[in-house]
Design an enzyme around this catalytic site. Sequence first.
Site, PDB file in Angstrom:
ATOM      1  N   GLY A  28     -35.840  22.613  26.689  1.00 60.08           N
ATOM      2  CA  GLY A  28     -34.532  22.069  27.398  1.00 60.08           C
ATOM      3  C   GLY A  28     -35.233  20.874  28.881  1.00 60.08           C
ATOM      4  O   GLY A  28     -36.533  20.715  28.820  1.00 60.08           O
ATOM      5  N   LEU A  30     -34.635  18.492  29.102  1.00 60.57           N
ATOM      6  CA  LEU A  30     -35.211  16.998  28.693  1.00 60.57           C
ATOM      7  C   LEU A  30     -35.774  15.300  29.293  1.00 60.57           C
ATOM      8  O   LEU A  30     -35.019  15.325  29.856  1.00 60.57           O
ATOM      9  CB  LEU A  30     -34.226  16.525  27.125  1.00 60.57           C
ATOM     10  N   HIS A  34     -39.564  14.222  25.186  1.00 64.17           N
ATOM     11  CA  HIS A  34     -38.681  15.048  24.125  1.00 64.17           C
ATOM     12  C   HIS A  34     -38.389  13.551  24.031  1.00 64.17           C
ATOM     13  O   HIS A  34     -38.464  13.583  22.350  1.00 64.17           O
ATOM     14  CB  HIS A  34     -38.065  15.628  24.981  1.00 64.17           C
ATOM     15  N   GLY A 144     -45.885  17.715  20.963  1.00 59.92           N
ATOM     16  CA  GLY A 144     -46.567  16.616  21.666  1.00 59.92           C
ATOM     17  C   GLY A 144     -47.850  17.655  22.142  1.00 59.92           C
ATOM     18  O   GLY A 144     -48.591  18.682  21.726  1.00 59.92           O
ATOM     19  N   ASP A 147     -48.988  19.309  24.756  1.00 59.09           N
ATOM     20  CA  ASP A 147     -49.687  21.123  24.542  1.00 59.09           C
ATOM     21  C   ASP A 147     -50.805  20.984  23.689  1.00 59.09           C
ATOM     22  O   ASP A 147     -50.097  21.537  22.850  1.00 59.09           O
ATOM     23  CB  ASP A 147     -48.275  22.103  24.667  1.00 59.09           C
ATOM     24  N   SER A 183     -41.300  18.753  31.342  1.00 56.43           N
ATOM     25  CA  SER A 183     -40.595  19.286  32.651  1.00 56.43           C
ATOM     26  C   SER A 183     -40.397  19.960  34.193  1.00 56.43           C
ATOM     27  O   SER A 183     -39.612  20.281  34.764  1.00 56.43           O
ATOM     28  CB  SER A 183     -39.281  20.721  31.851  1.00 56.43           C
TER      29      SER A 183
END
Length: 273
Positions: A28, A30, A34, A144, A147, A183
Amino acid sequence: MREFSTPAELITYRKEMTKSVGFVPTMGALHEGHISLIKQSVAENDKTIVSIFVNPTQFLEGEDLDSYPNKIAADLKICALAGVDAVFLPNIQAMYEKDELTITAPKIKGFILEGYNRPGHFDGVLQVVLKLLNITSPTRAYFGKKDAQQLFMIQNMVKHLFLDVQIIPCEIVRESDGLALSSRNVYLSEKERLRALKLSKALKLATKMVMTQQFKCSDITLAMQEVLEDTKIEYVEIVDREFNHIEEVEIKNTIILVATFVGTTRLIDNIWI
Ligand code: PAF
């Protein structure tokens, strides 16, 4: 757009679908990063499922599980506008039993860098991603490159456990000044945000060095550490794309990674060379 909160409901929905399914797992809050994953999935598949689940098993004691940004209303709007077909929003009880089998990340590559600094983190990531892949049975799943080691761990899990899914690595999305989207960027004060730019600056410097034929990893990491000096560095590391330590940059087979604290916020970034 459909919304599901239990695995059983989503499994039934998925079984009724014969077409290709793209899956974007998220926690979440986002952002454009994202959204780019979601857009790629929408473009490449007949249907797209997004999960929003702040997975407790991948947070260490003392990390930001309880304060992790929650923007569920905005997230749902973003998904609907991006053309998502179904959103999966389970609670913890729907995802976990009391006494579960666990997954352990590979003993070597799972215990360096992020695995070393956040022991147990990848076990939790793999556990939840395996559950989510089983629930959604996607044709393709989108992760992504920010990471990078998580992506590598997931690619390994898919390979080792013979999972029938294509893992699609997606490019890092940055603010116009270079800050990689995360985030967790909302935790940064104005001053810290300026300091956070040092991560992308250090990676830019590394790229410049490689472009001028300076391939020695120890020279590059030293120069990067100087750029990052007023942050609390966890690691600056150069590996090949299988996460082996290397002495010299190999073009098209290298990842340069950095993890550092800016204030109390832990930031990671990397560049694929
Ligand atoms: O990258 C993330 O947001 C999380 O680690 C993931 C893949 C959604 C698993 O919880």
